[in-house]
Motif scaffolding. Structure first.
Motif, PDB file in Angstrom:
ATOM      1  N   PRO B   8       0.828  -1.206   0.000  1.00 38.97           N
ATOM      2  CA  PRO B   8       0.000   0.000   0.000  1.00 38.97           C
ATOM      3  C   PRO B   8       0.862   1.256   0.000  1.00 38.97           C
ATOM      4  O   PRO B   8       2.077   1.177   0.158  1.00 38.97           O
ATOM      5  N   LEU B   9       0.248   2.404  -0.127  1.00 39.55           N
ATOM      6  CA  LEU B   9       1.003   3.654  -0.049  1.00 39.55           C
ATOM      7  C   LEU B   9       1.408   3.938   1.383  1.00 39.55           C
ATOM      8  O   LEU B   9       2.449   4.521   1.642  1.00 39.55           O
ATOM      9  N   SER B  10       0.568   3.516   2.304  1.00 40.05           N
ATOM     10  CA  SER B  10       0.819   3.805   3.708  1.00 40.05           C
ATOM     11  C   SER B  10       0.254   2.670   4.543  1.00 40.05           C
ATOM     12  O   SER B  10      -0.748   2.062   4.172  1.00 40.05           O
ATOM     13  N   LEU B  11       0.908   2.382   5.652  1.00 41.63           N
ATOM     14  CA  LEU B  11       0.507   1.260   6.492  1.00 41.63           C
ATOM     15  C   LEU B  11       0.834   1.593   7.935  1.00 41.63           C
ATOM     16  O   LEU B  11       1.957   2.029   8.237  1.00 41.63           O
ATOM     17  N   VAL B  12      -0.136   1.387   8.820  1.00 41.36           N
ATOM     18  CA  VAL B  12       0.086   1.606  10.243  1.00 41.36           C
ATOM     19  C   VAL B  12      -0.258   0.312  10.953  1.00 41.36           C
ATOM     20  O   VAL B  12      -1.371  -0.217  10.795  1.00 41.36           O
ATOM     21  N   VAL B  13       0.690  -0.223  11.725  1.00 41.67           N
ATOM     22  CA  VAL B  13       0.457  -1.470  12.459  1.00 41.67           C
ATOM     23  C   VAL B  13       1.016  -1.319  13.861  1.00 41.67           C
ATOM     24  O   VAL B  13       1.747  -0.368  14.160  1.00 41.67           O
ATOM     25  N   HIS B  14       0.711  -2.290  14.699  1.00 40.98           N
ATOM     26  CA  HIS B  14       1.239  -2.292  16.054  1.00 40.98           C
ATOM     27  C   HIS B  14       2.526  -3.092  16.119  1.00 40.98           C
ATOM     28  O   HIS B  14       2.732  -4.042  15.347  1.00 40.98           O
ATOM     29  N   GLU B  15       3.346  -2.711  17.051  1.00 41.20           N
ATOM     30  CA  GLU B  15       4.613  -3.416  17.277  1.00 41.20           C
ATOM     31  C   GLU B  15       4.321  -4.908  17.441  1.00 41.20           C
ATOM     32  O   GLU B  15       3.370  -5.299  18.129  1.00 41.20           O
ATOM     33  N   GLY B  16       5.154  -5.719  16.794  1.00 42.08           N
ATOM     34  CA  GLY B  16       4.969  -7.164  16.890  1.00 42.08           C
ATOM     35  C   GLY B  16       4.224  -7.759  15.714  1.00 42.08           C
ATOM     36  O   GLY B  16       4.328  -8.965  15.448  1.00 42.08           O
ATOM     37  N   ASP B  17       3.491  -6.926  14.988  1.00 43.56           N
ATOM     38  CA  ASP B  17       2.761  -7.420  13.813  1.00 43.56           C
ATOM     39  C   ASP B  17       3.734  -7.751  12.689  1.00 43.56           C
ATOM     40  O   ASP B  17       4.875  -7.264  12.664  1.00 43.56           O
ATOM     41  N   THR B  18       3.267  -8.543  11.754  1.00 45.37           N
ATOM     42  CA  THR B  18       4.017  -8.834  10.527  1.00 45.37           C
ATOM     43  C   THR B  18       3.408  -8.031   9.386  1.00 45.37           C
ATOM     44  O   THR B  18       2.177  -7.929   9.283  1.00 45.37           O
ATOM     45  N   VAL B  19       4.254  -7.463   8.566  1.00 45.93           N
ATOM     46  CA  VAL B  19       3.758  -6.685   7.430  1.00 45.93           C
ATOM     47  C   VAL B  19       4.342  -7.228   6.128  1.00 45.93           C
ATOM     48  O   VAL B  19       5.456  -7.776   6.103  1.00 45.93           O
ATOM     49  N   THR B  20       3.573  -7.054   5.072  1.00 43.88           N
ATOM     50  CA  THR B  20       4.020  -7.428   3.724  1.00 43.88           C
ATOM     51  C   THR B  20       3.847  -6.227   2.818  1.00 43.88           C
ATOM     52  O   THR B  20       2.743  -5.684   2.682  1.00 43.88           O
ATOM     53  N   LEU B  21       4.932  -5.814   2.208  1.00 44.33           N
ATOM     54  CA  LEU B  21       4.909  -4.682   1.277  1.00 44.33           C
ATOM     55  C   LEU B  21       5.060  -5.228  -0.136  1.00 44.33           C
ATOM     56  O   LEU B  21       5.843  -6.155  -0.373  1.00 44.33           O
ATOM     57  N   ASN B  22       4.305  -4.646  -1.052  1.00 51.31           N
ATOM     58  CA  ASN B  22       4.258  -5.157  -2.416  1.00 51.31           C
ATOM     59  C   ASN B  22       4.889  -4.204  -3.421  1.00 51.31           C
ATOM     60  O   ASN B  22       4.804  -2.989  -3.274  1.00 51.31           O
ATOM     61  N   CYS B  23       5.475  -4.806  -4.449  1.00 50.71           N
ATOM     62  CA  CYS B  23       6.052  -4.017  -5.525  1.00 50.71           C
ATOM     63  C   CYS B  23       5.805  -4.765  -6.833  1.00 50.71           C
ATOM     64  O   CYS B  23       6.244  -5.900  -6.986  1.00 50.71           O
ATOM     65  N   SER B  24       5.082  -4.140  -7.733  1.00 52.42           N
ATOM     66  CA  SER B  24       4.891  -4.737  -9.055  1.00 52.42           C
ATOM     67  C   SER B  24       5.565  -3.845 -10.089  1.00 52.42           C
ATOM     68  O   SER B  24       5.712  -2.641  -9.870  1.00 52.42           O
ATOM     69  N   TYR B  25       5.977  -4.429 -11.186  1.00 51.32           N
ATOM     70  CA  TYR B  25       6.759  -3.642 -12.132  1.00 51.32           C
ATOM     71  C   TYR B  25       6.506  -4.069 -13.573  1.00 51.32           C
ATOM     72  O   TYR B  25       6.069  -5.183 -13.848  1.00 51.32           O
ATOM     73  N   GLU B  26       6.776  -3.135 -14.439  1.00 48.29           N
ATOM     74  CA  GLU B  26       6.864  -3.406 -15.867  1.00 48.29           C
ATOM     75  C   GLU B  26       8.090  -2.659 -16.360  1.00 48.29           C
ATOM     76  O   GLU B  26       8.154  -1.430 -16.239  1.00 48.29           O
ATOM     77  N   VAL B  27       9.070  -3.376 -16.844  1.00 45.81           N
ATOM     78  CA  VAL B  27      10.296  -2.703 -17.285  1.00 45.81           C
ATOM     79  C   VAL B  27      10.890  -3.487 -18.432  1.00 45.81           C
ATOM     80  O   VAL B  27      10.778  -4.710 -18.502  1.00 45.81           O
ATOM     81  N   THR B  28      11.510  -2.760 -19.330  1.00 44.37           N
ATOM     82  CA  THR B  28      12.162  -3.387 -20.473  1.00 44.37           C
ATOM     83  C   THR B  28      13.461  -4.027 -20.035  1.00 44.37           C
ATOM     84  O   THR B  28      14.272  -3.402 -19.354  1.00 44.37           O
ATOM     85  N   ASN B  29      13.639  -5.281 -20.413  1.00 42.89           N
ATOM     86  CA  ASN B  29      14.900  -5.993 -20.123  1.00 42.89           C
ATOM     87  C   ASN B  29      15.285  -5.898 -18.653  1.00 42.89           C
ATOM     88  O   ASN B  29      16.304  -5.318 -18.286  1.00 42.89           O
ATOM     89  N   PHE B  30      14.467  -6.495 -17.857  1.00 40.36           N
ATOM     90  CA  PHE B  30      14.676  -6.495 -16.403  1.00 40.36           C
ATOM     91  C   PHE B  30      16.062  -7.025 -16.047  1.00 40.36           C
ATOM     92  O   PHE B  30      16.532  -8.028 -16.590  1.00 40.36           O
ATOM     93  N   ARG B  31      16.695  -6.335 -15.091  1.00 41.58           N
ATOM     94  CA  ARG B  31      17.997  -6.800 -14.588  1.00 41.58           C
ATOM     95  C   ARG B  31      17.909  -7.169 -13.114  1.00 41.58           C
ATOM     96  O   ARG B  31      18.379  -8.210 -12.710  1.00 41.58           O
ATOM     97  N   SER B  32      17.358  -6.274 -12.308  1.00 39.62           N
ATOM     98  CA  SER B  32      17.280  -6.572 -10.880  1.00 39.62           C
ATOM     99  C   SER B  32      16.230  -5.693 -10.230  1.00 39.62           C
ATOM    100  O   SER B  32      15.818  -4.673 -10.783  1.00 39.62           O
ATOM    101  N   LEU B  33      15.821  -6.121  -9.058  1.00 35.94           N
ATOM    102  CA  LEU B  33      14.892  -5.341  -8.248  1.00 35.94           C
ATOM    103  C   LEU B  33      15.560  -5.081  -6.907  1.00 35.94           C
ATOM    104  O   LEU B  33      16.167  -5.982  -6.321  1.00 35.94           O
ATOM    105  N   LEU B  34      15.444  -3.852  -6.448  1.00 35.53           N
ATOM    106  CA  LEU B  34      16.115  -3.461  -5.209  1.00 35.53           C
ATOM    107  C   LEU B  34      15.100  -2.909  -4.222  1.00 35.53           C
ATOM    108  O   LEU B  34      14.164  -2.212  -4.598  1.00 35.53           O
ATOM    109  N   TRP B  35      15.333  -3.221  -2.971  1.00 35.48           N
ATOM    110  CA  TRP B  35      14.532  -2.655  -1.878  1.00 35.48           C
ATOM    111  C   TRP B  35      15.425  -1.761  -1.025  1.00 35.48           C
ATOM    112  O   TRP B  35      16.563  -2.118  -0.703  1.00 35.48           O
ATOM    113  N   TYR B  36      14.879  -0.594  -0.661  1.00 35.48           N
ATOM    114  CA  TYR B  36      15.588   0.340   0.202  1.00 35.48           C
ATOM    115  C   TYR B  36      14.673   0.752   1.349  1.00 35.48           C
ATOM    116  O   TYR B  36      13.456   0.821   1.206  1.00 35.48           O
TER     117      TYR B  36
END
Lengths: 115, 113
Positions: B8-36
């Motif tokens: 999502p664009l924004s997420l608020v959870v409580h300490e101890g929870d597990t979160v999943t962040l998503n990233c979908s892409y369309e790119v020419t000649n994919f090389r790698s995906l990076l998370w920061y």
């Protein structure tokens, strides 16, 4: 939707030449940043800029680098005398606030190749 | 058109929870995906993913890439307040001999104590 723009998209220059990379941040943003990414490596912070002065800079940002906001819209990065190792993608970013909860919006980058 | 979409664009959870962040892409000649992770000014590198189905793990953070479905997820288990940050996804590709990197708009994660 407003976005950060950068020009040129690709610049090739001879070693020792000066280059100016240009960025137009989002119009109501107040904080501006430059980053670079050498091919195959991580994004590295160069400098942040607020209220017409540098607020923070990294070790990479030495005397060869300077930034300027020459008018109300452009934000430029100048490399005085380019070296081969300056070849990289340079990203400009802007944010509405310098506080950590405000995300930075990145431009598409300028690829600089120094020969 | 090449693009990277994070949700999502924004997420608020409580300490101890597990979160999943998503990233979908369309790119020419994919090389790698990076998370920061971006807390103050400079993004901090987390993961680089190039192969499908291989999970990368660092402490409570893990990430996996699906090159067939063109997405990646970043998982954070047992979240802590120090995980509060903007998480950026970026994709490296190549078009017409030019390398390109496209950043997503980020997911702003806020962990409540």
């Amino acid at each position: 939707e407003p976005e950060v723009t950068q020009t040129p998209s690709h610049q090739v220059t001879q070693m020792g030449q000066e280059v100016i990379l240009r960025c137009v941040p989002i119009s109501n943003h107040l904080y501006f940043y430059w980053y670079r990414q050498i091919l195959g490596q991580k994004v590295e912070f160069l400098v942040s800029f607020y209220n017409n002065e540098i607020s923070e800079k990294s070790e990479i940002f030495d005397d060869q680098f300077s930034v300027e906001r020459p008018d109300g819209s452009n934000f430029t990065l100048k490399i005085r005398s380019t070296k081969l190792e300056d070849s990289a993608m340079y990203f400009c970013a802007s944010s509405i606030s310098g506080a950590s909860e405000y995300e930075q919006f990145f431009g598409p980058g300028t690829r600089l190749t120094v020969l | 058109e090449d693009k990277v979409v994070q949700s999502p664009l924004s997420l608020v959870v409580h300490e101890g929870d597990t979160v999943t962040l998503n990233c979908s892409y369309e790119v020419t000649n994919f090389r790698s995906l990076l998370w920061y992770k971006q807390e103050k000014k400079a993004p901090t590198f987390l993961f680089m993913l190039t192969s499908s189905g291989i999970e990368k793990k660092s402490g409570r953070l893990s990430s996996i890439l699906d090159k067939k479905e063109l997405f990646s997820i970043l998982n954070i288990t047992a979240t802590q307040t120090g995980d509060s940050a903007v998480y950026l996804c970026a994709v490296e590709g190549a078009s017409n001999r030019d390398d390109k990197i496209i950043f997503g708009k980020g997911t702003r994660l806020h962990i409540l104590p």
